[in-house]
Design a protein around this motif. Structure first.
Motif, PDB file in Angstrom:
ATOM      1  N   ASP A  85       1.618  -0.353 -11.667  1.00 18.49           N
ATOM      2  CA  ASP A  85       0.302  -0.185 -11.972  1.00 18.49           C
ATOM      3  C   ASP A  85      -0.144   0.140 -10.839  1.00 18.49           C
ATOM      4  N   PRO A  86      -0.276   1.213  -9.988  1.00 19.03           N
ATOM      5  CA  PRO A  86      -0.662   1.647  -8.756  1.00 19.03           C
ATOM      6  C   PRO A  86      -2.517   1.916  -8.883  1.00 19.03           C
ATOM      7  N   VAL A  87      -3.066   1.413  -8.068  1.00 24.00           N
ATOM      8  CA  VAL A  87      -4.609   1.489  -8.197  1.00 24.00           C
ATOM      9  C   VAL A  87      -5.006   2.304  -7.023  1.00 24.00           C
ATOM     10  N   VAL A  88      -5.633   3.381  -7.201  1.00 20.67           N
ATOM     11  CA  VAL A  88      -6.431   4.293  -6.060  1.00 20.67           C
ATOM     12  C   VAL A  88      -7.430   3.455  -5.578  1.00 20.67           C
TER      13      VAL A  88
ATOM     14  N   LEU B 225      -3.258   3.565  -2.124  1.00 19.04           N
ATOM     15  CA  LEU B 225      -3.057   3.279  -3.508  1.00 19.04           C
ATOM     16  C   LEU B 225      -2.651   1.652  -3.250  1.00 19.04           C
ATOM     17  N   ASP B 226      -2.956   0.629  -4.137  1.00 19.88           N
ATOM     18  CA  ASP B 226      -2.658  -0.724  -4.038  1.00 19.88           C
ATOM     19  C   ASP B 226      -1.346  -0.861  -5.086  1.00 19.88           C
ATOM     20  N   VAL B 227      -0.293  -1.314  -4.737  1.00 20.70           N
ATOM     21  CA  VAL B 227       0.837  -1.581  -5.692  1.00 20.70           C
ATOM     22  C   VAL B 227       1.182  -3.053  -5.565  1.00 20.70           C
ATOM     23  N   SER B 228       0.081  -3.722  -5.540  1.00 15.21           N
ATOM     24  CA  SER B 228       0.391  -5.187  -5.561  1.00 15.21           C
ATOM     25  C   SER B 228       0.803  -5.626  -7.214  1.00 15.21           C
TER      26      SER B 228
ATOM     27  N   SER C 238      -8.158   1.100   8.542  1.00 13.38           N
ATOM     28  CA  SER C 238      -8.098  -0.464   8.479  1.00 13.38           C
ATOM     29  C   SER C 238      -8.591  -1.079   7.470  1.00 13.38           C
ATOM     30  N   ASP C 239      -9.629  -0.270   6.835  1.00 17.26           N
ATOM     31  CA  ASP C 239      -9.999  -0.564   5.382  1.00 17.26           C
ATOM     32  C   ASP C 239      -9.442   0.283   4.372  1.00 17.26           C
ATOM     33  N   PRO C 240      -8.441   0.034   3.688  1.00 16.99           N
ATOM     34  CA  PRO C 240      -7.908   1.053   2.796  1.00 16.99           C
ATOM     35  C   PRO C 240      -8.653   1.385   1.814  1.00 16.99           C
ATOM     36  N   ALA C 241      -9.724   0.968   1.376  1.00 17.91           N
ATOM     37  CA  ALA C 241     -10.872   1.317   0.468  1.00 17.91           C
ATOM     38  C   ALA C 241     -11.889   2.308   1.151  1.00 17.91           C
TER      39      ALA C 241
ATOM     40  N   LEU D  99       0.661  -1.304   0.044  1.00 14.72           N
ATOM     41  CA  LEU D  99       0.171   0.041   0.050  1.00 14.72           C
ATOM     42  C   LEU D  99       0.898   1.425   0.167  1.00 14.72           C
ATOM     43  N   LEU D 100       0.336   2.161  -0.856  1.00 19.17           N
ATOM     44  CA  LEU D 100       1.011   3.579  -0.662  1.00 19.17           C
ATOM     45  C   LEU D 100       0.232   4.280  -0.102  1.00 19.17           C
TER      46      LEU D 100
END
Length: 490
Positions: free
Chosen positions: A135-138, A128-131, A177-180, A108-109
């Motif tokens: 291709d980081p995803v907001v 952002l998810d950088v799995s 705690s829930d990044p979304a 996570l960023l």
């Protein structure tokens, strides 16, 4: 822009029958590659900045850059020396908020959002998810312009909570705690009226958490210790400002890292301060390194402005962004007496850093371009990053080397001209002190009387010599003690 130099520190004579130990001698930096933002037509020579960056913490060859109104950029580090941009998330995907800082925890960023100019943008946070590394995803963006109208300088995350440095708004606590689904928890503004030295309000700029205490670099408000045991009700328990700061000097505490019971604070052009935080309610000064002779109204034209800092090498090294002095590396093995052991230090070269990052064997210097902008302390025409490899050179000596102090010591260093040199030898006999410039030319020589374990002081005047690096050696029949001096331009 790159210069490689050796800083030789403590040298001790061998004592028979005592086990060897290693002492950090020099940290060597060598440029691997760089990225420069394109220039724009107006102002001429201006480009986007890189304010902060993170080398991927999952050890993939990418770099995430916080680039202000250019958003978040991802660089591919696999093909030096020129690193291409492989992804960009513009501010349009971030509620129009500029990206001022970046932190990474696992995949996570956390982006600190909002221009730091007073009242120009709201405090914001994006996760952002950088799995997929390039291709980081907001996942979510949070802001509250109605209640928090200042930008965000930093984000620190602990136990599912994000603590935001909201500039004049103070500290803002969010549930991540829930990044979304980012949720507001609380906010806290420490007393903005203390110490009342500067003519502008305090700004929450840097933070470090140790247990249930958050240490806040509150800019003009000094260093604050805040109890965060109840995230819904933060409470200040201590405050500190440098008791020796010169009159008419703003106590601009920009950032802080905590190691044990010591806080290392960057203070604008006033260098680096070490504070004893063993009692958070009664913080006291341990040491103050003032390399640019911070005094009075000397903000403009200073050869350095310390901003961000990060530890490495099991917390034995401290990497500090130095503004016009770019990158400085301190040995903090003795936490109360940092020793400058390396860096990328080129004052007045029209390139200045804002932030610094270290991960693995790489260092990233984050450069801003402020050319053409009004009221700037220095003129930097390079916006982007320079990536260095770094390595530690050790001096092997006896165990007493960790305690005894044979060596050559210079103060102040860097210097604008006059340097107080202290020479301490471990062997009796005559000593020759020599100073050479970076080209190997002898600029000073003096004979000293070798008195083992006794200080011998020499006031060295380099006024009128060219700015740069000078090598100092004290040589006798039995030992050679060396260091280096950085001479700043006038």
């Amino acid at each position: 822009m790159f210069v490689r130099f050796t800083i030789l520190g403590v040298v001790i004579a061998l004592i028979s029958g005592v086990a060897n130990c290693q002492v950090i001698d020099t940290v060597l930096l060598s440029e691997i590659g760089r990225y420069q933002h394109p220039y724009v037509s107006f102002p001429a020579g201006y480009s986007a900045p890189t304010l902060s960056s993170r080398i991927d913490r999952l050890d993939r060859d990418v770099l995430y850059m916080a680039c202000g109104d250019s958003g978040l950029m991802t660089l591919d580090l696999t093909q030096p020396p020129v690193f291409p941009v492989v992804n960009r998330i513009g501010v349009g995907s971030l509620q129009g908020l500029k990206v001022m800082n970046v932190e990474q925890i696992d995949a996570l960023l956390y982006l600190s959002l909002g221009d730091l100019s007073s009242g120009s943008q709201a405090t914001g946070l994006a996760i952002l998810d950088v799995s997929v590394a390039d291709d980081p995803v907001v996942l979510d963006v949070w802001s509250d312009e109605a209640n928090f109208s200042e930008g965000c300088a930093i984000t620190v995350v602990k136990d599912g909570l994000a603590y935001l440095g909201g500039m004049e708004n103070g500290v803002i606590v969010l549930d991540v705690s829930d990044p979304a689904d980012i949720q507001f928890v609380s906010s806290y503004q420490p007393d903005p009226s203390w110490p009342g030295i500067a003519n502008y309000p305090p700004n929450a700029r840097g933070m470090a958490i140790d247990g249930d205490v958050l240490y806040l670099a509150y800019d003009a408000g000094g260093l604050r210790s805040i109890d965060i045991s109840d995230p819904n009700a933060l409470l200040e328990i201590g405050r500190y400002v440098n008791p020796n700061i010169p009159i008419l000097t703003n106590p601009a505490y920009n950032n802080v890292v905590v190691i044990g019971d010591r806080a290392y604070c960057t203070i604008d052009y006033c260098g680096l301060e070490i504070v004893d935080i063993s009692d958070p309610a009664n913080m006291t000064q341990v040491a103050w390194l003032n390399p640019w002779n911070c005094i009075g109204l000397s903000w403009f034209g200073s050869d350095g402005h310390t901003n961000e800092l990060i530890t490495a090498h099991n917390d034995s090294l401290l990497f500090v962004s130095g503004g016009d002095s770019e990158i400085m590396v301190y040995d903090i093995t003795d936490g109360d007496a940092p020793v400058l052991v390396g860096g990328h230090i080129l004052p007045n070269d029209s390139a200045s850093t804002w932030g610094v990052d270290v991960h693995g064997d790489r260092v990233v210097a984050n450069f801003i371009n402020n050319h053409g902008l009004p009221l700037q302390p220095y003129d930097s025409r390079y916006g982007g990053v320079v990536v260095f490899g770094w390595e530690v050179d050790y001096h092997t000596s006896v165990a007493e080397a960790c305690i005894m102090a044979a060596g050559v010591y210079a103060n102040p260093n860097p210097s604008s001209g006059v340097v107080d040199l202290t020479v301490m030898t471990s062997q009796p006999g005559p000593v020759t002190l020599r100073v050479h410039d970076i080209h190997g030319r002898l600029v000073y020589e003096q004979k000293l009387l070798g008195k083992p374990w006794a200080d011998q002081r020499v006031f060295l005047d380099l006024t009128g010599h060219a700015p740069g690096i000078y090598h100092v050696s004290a040589v006798s029949a039995n030992e050679r003690l060396t260091t280096r001096i950085i001479l700043l331009g006038n």
